[in-house]
Design an enzyme around this catalytic site. Sequence first.
Site, PDB file in Angstrom:
ATOM      1  N   TYR A  99       0.849  -1.197   0.000  1.00  0.00           N
ATOM      2  CA  TYR A  99       0.000   0.000   0.000  1.00  0.00           C
ATOM      3  C   TYR A  99       0.883   1.245   0.000  1.00  0.00           C
ATOM      4  O   TYR A  99       1.826   1.326   0.786  1.00  0.00           O
ATOM      5  CB  TYR A  99      -0.888   0.042   1.252  1.00  0.00           C
ATOM      6  CG  TYR A  99      -2.325  -0.268   0.946  1.00  0.00           C
ATOM      7  CD1 TYR A  99      -3.032   0.501   0.016  1.00  0.00           C
ATOM      8  CD2 TYR A  99      -2.984  -1.319   1.574  1.00  0.00           C
ATOM      9  CE1 TYR A  99      -4.349   0.210  -0.284  1.00  0.00           C
ATOM     10  CE2 TYR A  99      -4.309  -1.608   1.268  1.00  0.00           C
ATOM     11  CZ  TYR A  99      -4.973  -0.841   0.340  1.00  0.00           C
ATOM     12  OH  TYR A  99      -6.273  -1.115   0.043  1.00  0.00           O
ATOM     13  N   GLU A 105      -0.480   4.824  -0.385  1.00  0.00           N
ATOM     14  CA  GLU A 105      -1.264   6.065  -0.530  1.00  0.00           C
ATOM     15  C   GLU A 105      -0.373   7.275  -0.299  1.00  0.00           C
ATOM     16  O   GLU A 105       0.424   7.294   0.645  1.00  0.00           O
ATOM     17  CB  GLU A 105      -2.427   6.073   0.463  1.00  0.00           C
ATOM     18  CG  GLU A 105      -3.579   5.240  -0.026  1.00  0.00           C
ATOM     19  CD  GLU A 105      -4.732   5.191   0.946  1.00  0.00           C
ATOM     20  OE1 GLU A 105      -4.831   6.065   1.823  1.00  0.00           O
ATOM     21  OE2 GLU A 105      -5.535   4.255   0.814  1.00  0.00           O
ATOM     22  N   ASP A 129      -6.354  14.076 -24.828  1.00  0.00           N
ATOM     23  CA  ASP A 129      -6.390  12.665 -24.425  1.00  0.00           C
ATOM     24  C   ASP A 129      -5.735  11.874 -25.554  1.00  0.00           C
ATOM     25  O   ASP A 129      -6.347  11.610 -26.579  1.00  0.00           O
ATOM     26  CB  ASP A 129      -7.840  12.229 -24.196  1.00  0.00           C
ATOM     27  CG  ASP A 129      -7.930  10.736 -23.857  1.00  0.00           C
ATOM     28  OD1 ASP A 129      -6.909  10.030 -23.993  1.00  0.00           O
ATOM     29  OD2 ASP A 129      -9.027  10.291 -23.477  1.00  0.00           O
ATOM     30  N   THR A 160      -3.635   6.544 -21.577  1.00  0.00           N
ATOM     31  CA  THR A 160      -3.521   5.216 -20.976  1.00  0.00           C
ATOM     32  C   THR A 160      -2.132   4.697 -21.316  1.00  0.00           C
ATOM     33  O   THR A 160      -1.430   5.252 -22.162  1.00  0.00           O
ATOM     34  CB  THR A 160      -4.615   4.259 -21.488  1.00  0.00           C
ATOM     35  OG1 THR A 160      -4.648   4.330 -22.906  1.00  0.00           O
ATOM     36  CG2 THR A 160      -5.965   4.617 -20.912  1.00  0.00           C
ATOM     37  N   LYS A 193      -1.797   1.003 -24.736  1.00  0.00           N
ATOM     38  CA  LYS A 193      -2.164   0.899 -26.160  1.00  0.00           C
ATOM     39  C   LYS A 193      -0.880   0.949 -26.989  1.00  0.00           C
ATOM     40  O   LYS A 193      -0.090   0.015 -26.923  1.00  0.00           O
ATOM     41  CB  LYS A 193      -3.156   2.006 -26.510  1.00  0.00           C
ATOM     42  CG  LYS A 193      -4.469   1.885 -25.710  1.00  0.00           C
ATOM     43  CD  LYS A 193      -5.505   2.866 -26.179  1.00  0.00           C
ATOM     44  CE  LYS A 193      -6.841   2.675 -25.489  1.00  0.00           C
ATOM     45  NZ  LYS A 193      -6.946   3.398 -24.208  1.00  0.00           N
ATOM     46  N   ARG A 229      -2.021  -2.106 -18.117  1.00  0.00           N
ATOM     47  CA  ARG A 229      -3.202  -1.244 -18.123  1.00  0.00           C
ATOM     48  C   ARG A 229      -3.041  -0.185 -17.032  1.00  0.00           C
ATOM     49  O   ARG A 229      -2.772  -0.515 -15.874  1.00  0.00           O
ATOM     50  CB  ARG A 229      -4.466  -2.078 -17.877  1.00  0.00           C
ATOM     51  CG  ARG A 229      -4.560  -3.273 -18.776  1.00  0.00           C
ATOM     52  CD  ARG A 229      -5.922  -3.865 -18.768  1.00  0.00           C
ATOM     53  NE  ARG A 229      -6.751  -3.193 -19.752  1.00  0.00           N
ATOM     54  CZ  ARG A 229      -6.729  -3.464 -21.052  1.00  0.00           C
ATOM     55  NH1 ARG A 229      -5.935  -4.389 -21.537  1.00  0.00           N
ATOM     56  NH2 ARG A 229      -7.508  -2.810 -21.878  1.00  0.00           N
TER      57      ARG A 229
HETATM   58  N1  DSN Z   1     -11.638   1.546 -24.635  1.00  0.00           N
HETATM   59  C1  DSN Z   1     -10.538   2.149 -25.332  1.00  0.00           C
HETATM   60  C2  DSN Z   1     -10.507   1.829 -26.769  1.00  0.00           C
HETATM   61  O1  DSN Z   1     -10.706   0.670 -27.080  1.00  0.00           O
HETATM   62  O2  DSN Z   1     -10.286   2.676 -27.595  1.00  0.00           O
HETATM   63  C3  DSN Z   1     -10.451   3.591 -25.114  1.00  0.00           C
HETATM   64  O3  DSN Z   1     -10.007   3.848 -23.849  1.00  0.00           O
END
Ligand code: DSN
Length: 430
Positions: free
Chosen positions: A51, A53, A198, A225, A228, A234
């Site tokens: 943990y 925090e 984003d 994120t 990707k 993730r």
């Molecule tokens: N769910 C994602 C996507 O597949 O594009 C976006 O965050």
Amino acid sequence: MKTLQQTDPEVYASLHREMRRQSEGMELIPSENYVSPAVLEALGSIFTNKYSEGFPGRRYYGGQENTDAIETLAIERAKKLFHSDHANVQPLSGSPMNQAVYLALLSPGDSIMGMDLTHGGHLTHGAPVSHMGKLFNWVRYKTHPEEQGRIDFDELLALAKQHRPKIILCGYTSYPRDLDYTLFKRVADEVGAYTMADMAHVAGLIAAGVMRNPFDFGFDIMTTTTHKTLRGPRGGMILTRGKPGNPLKAVEVTRENLPTVIDRSVFPGLQGGPHMNNIAAIAVMLAEAATPEFKAYAKQVLINAKTLAAGLLAGGSKLVTGGTDNHMMVIDSMASFNLPGADLEKLLDKVAITTNKSVIPDDPRPPYSPSGVRLGTPAMTTRGVKEEGMKKIAGWILDAVSALDNEEKLKIIREEVRKFSLNYPVPGVN
Ligand code: DSN
């Protein structure tokens, strides 16, 4: 994974089947990718026991010498890679990441501008079904799909002047073109709004320098994120301009205070303890993304996308906006083959090509059975597929459509796809 096999054969069996599915099939969902064995090791490490925090040097639990080191490393690597003044690497994934920004800068009822969901905006960009969509006054702008997805900045400026948004958000989840950050910034400056990008889909391509970086155009905030095109675990990151401060102390919301305001919005505003095994894996990913090999990978992602798009267009498919400038494309499956996106997705599943249905601009059909399918090249490029392979993939997609009700023919295509895929191993699967 011998221990897992012995102690929980049911979970092991599913994992084993998933390894086969990933190895024997092709992954064309544009938001998916394969992490390296090093990322997997960090993710599966004992950092999961801890943990933490708070923030490095300012925690609410003892025993933080190693977690502090790991989180600091991730922060510093992220700042360097994306040219930001500050980075928060704690968001558990994309939705809390964006929510943390909105909740830091807006009060309920405030206006914010984002791209309409059917034109490529994400669920968290103010879709009416999301909590954020209900909490704030979202003003949605659209694209011109017939003009290569152009965004009409005169219209954007007129909307901005009318609604006086506090944030102008750009970025997308299903838009195959690049964005003109200069024009977004110009509109935001006219109305005194923060600029937020984003970049979840293209952050890896930005890190590699093959797509533009919003910070080079004076943006205030970039979210992404980590799983990707970046090829990490993730998770989410919020990068900002401004002067880092003490996140345990409340400060006024100003441009300069963005690092502190955002940190406090993530914790204690929205989340509790960060997932330190994930942050360790993010640190590993960020080092990988700074290498020349990663740059070459990112270049190939773009080349592969153009090749796949050209192959599909040559075979009569209609692509939303007519093509691609990034890693993805959206087939208008109704206009191309009179097939709803859900049906095309299922058909391609039968031949082990994984895609996902997608809405198209102003889609007359519902999101669960929309008019399109999204495809992307990040994952198969990680496995080493180049232009020749992409041409074959386009051919198999078109062949599957022609063989719609011919189960025998579909089985033959599936076997060809399986043999091809096995030549390109999935990292981390032996
Ligand atoms: N769910 C994602 C996507 O597949 O594009 C976006 O965050």
